[in-house]
Design an enzyme around this catalytic site. Structure first.
Site, short mmCIF file in Angstrom:
data_model
loop_
_atom_site.label_atom_id
_atom_site.label_comp_id
_atom_site.label_asym_id
_atom_site.label_seq_id
_atom_site.Cartn_x
_atom_site.Cartn_y
_atom_site.Cartn_z
N CYS A 194 0.84 -1.19 0.00
CA CYS A 194 0.00 0.00 0.00
C CYS A 194 0.88 1.25 0.00
O CYS A 194 1.95 1.28 0.60
CB CYS A 194 -0.94 0.00 1.20
SG CYS A 194 -0.21 0.48 2.76
N GLU A 195 0.39 2.25 -0.71
CA GLU A 195 1.20 3.46 -0.84
C GLU A 195 1.12 4.34 0.40
O GLU A 195 1.86 5.31 0.51
CB GLU A 195 0.81 4.25 -2.09
CG GLU A 195 -0.54 4.90 -2.06
CD GLU A 195 -0.84 5.61 -3.38
OE1 GLU A 195 -0.24 5.25 -4.40
OE2 GLU A 195 -1.68 6.53 -3.36
N HIS A 196 0.25 4.00 1.34
CA HIS A 196 0.14 4.82 2.54
C HIS A 196 1.10 4.39 3.63
O HIS A 196 1.58 5.22 4.39
CB HIS A 196 -1.30 4.78 3.07
CG HIS A 196 -2.30 5.23 2.05
ND1 HIS A 196 -3.42 4.51 1.72
CD2 HIS A 196 -2.30 6.33 1.26
CE1 HIS A 196 -4.09 5.16 0.78
NE2 HIS A 196 -3.44 6.26 0.49
N HIS A 197 1.35 3.08 3.74
CA HIS A 197 2.23 2.57 4.81
C HIS A 197 3.37 1.72 4.28
O HIS A 197 4.19 1.24 5.06
CB HIS A 197 1.41 1.72 5.79
CG HIS A 197 0.21 2.43 6.35
ND1 HIS A 197 -1.02 2.36 5.77
CD2 HIS A 197 0.10 3.26 7.41
CE1 HIS A 197 -1.88 3.10 6.47
NE2 HIS A 197 -1.23 3.67 7.46
N GLN A 214 -5.72 -0.49 -3.69
CA GLN A 214 -6.36 -1.62 -4.38
C GLN A 214 -7.32 -1.15 -5.49
O GLN A 214 -7.42 -1.80 -6.54
CB GLN A 214 -7.10 -2.48 -3.35
CG GLN A 214 -7.67 -3.75 -3.96
CD GLN A 214 -8.27 -4.66 -2.92
OE1 GLN A 214 -7.76 -4.74 -1.80
NE2 GLN A 214 -9.34 -5.34 -3.28
N HIS A 245 -5.06 -6.31 3.69
CA HIS A 245 -4.12 -5.20 3.83
C HIS A 245 -3.43 -5.31 5.19
O HIS A 245 -4.10 -5.19 6.22
CB HIS A 245 -4.85 -3.87 3.70
CG HIS A 245 -5.37 -3.62 2.31
ND1 HIS A 245 -5.04 -2.50 1.59
CD2 HIS A 245 -6.16 -4.38 1.51
CE1 HIS A 245 -5.62 -2.57 0.40
NE2 HIS A 245 -6.31 -3.69 0.34
N CYS A 278 -1.60 -3.30 6.65
CA CYS A 278 -1.69 -2.08 7.46
C CYS A 278 -2.97 -2.08 8.30
O CYS A 278 -3.07 -1.37 9.30
CB CYS A 278 -1.58 -0.83 6.61
SG CYS A 278 -2.86 -0.66 5.35
ZN LIG Z 1 -1.84 1.06 4.21
#
Ligand SMILES: [Zn+2]
Length: 206
Positions: free
Chosen positions: A98-101, A139, A167, A169
């Site tokens: 994931c690009e956030h975490h 996703q 996910h 995260c």
């Molecule tokens: Zn994430």
């Protein structure tokens, strides 16, 4: 200081095209920084090789940036005896981040299309899933990119993509809800317009 330009052909990465890449040495130094930040001593024996292992692993996790999904699909077969039924590749396992975490997204993709005179080798569909998943993703975008690329290159009667994924995260930090799946789908052409076609596809998703 060694600087390399991102190796991708323009327009294929889904990200900025001309970001200068740091050298491997700089990347390893960044891993040492993170190790110190979590309270570790990067010079102790067990961690000595860790920065080079981590950068090599990142090379695998994010190898999709160097792949061109459109090129993968361009070699098609046209002698298909008028075959115009649905083609479904079921349950392709993928690993993304994931690009956030930058935490793992582990899941499966179901990829279907109804050809319009041209088909591709079935392994090519799996390689398109891989080329887009080995990048930083969300996703929803992963799902759309797979469907849109098949639609753009093969110009089929329709495309359907369903992705179910966990996910990390979600399961290892933050709300800590292990076991939950995120399900996304993208339906184009006859998969969007024809409820029977869509149902035929969704019946094959388990
Ligand atoms: Zn994430």
């Amino acid at each position: 200081m060694e600087r390399r330009v991102h190796p991708l052909p323009a327009g294929k990465s889904g990200g900025p095209e001309d970001v200068a890449r740091p050298s491997r040495t700089e990347a390893e130094e960044a891993v040492r920084t993170l190790l110190r930040w979590i309270g570790e001593d990067p010079t102790r024996d067990g961690l000595h090789e860790t920065p080079s292992r981590v950068t090599r692993a990142y090379g695998e996790f994010f190898g999709g940036y160097a792949q061109d999904p459109e090129a993968i699909l361009r070699k098609t077969f046209e002698e298909i005896e008028g075959y115009d039924e649905m083609i479904i590749l079921r349950g392709v396992r993928f690993e993304s981040h994931c690009e956030h975490h930058m935490a793992p997204i582990i899941g499966h993709a179901w990829v279907a299309y109804v050809p319009n005179g041209r088909v591709v080798g079935i392994s090519k569909l799996a390689r398109v899933v891989e080329a887009f998943s080995k990048r930083l993703q969300i996703q929803e975008r992963l799902t759309a990119q797979i469907a849109n690329t098949i639609n753009d290159v093969l110009k089929p009667q329709g495309v359907g993509v369903v992705i179910k994924a966990k996910h990390h995260c979600m399961s290892t930090r933050g709300v800590q809800k292990p076991g939950s799946d995120l399900v996304t789908s993208r339906m184009l052409g006859c998969f969007r317009d024809n409820a029977m076609t869509r149902q035929e596809f969704l019946a094959m998703v388990d």
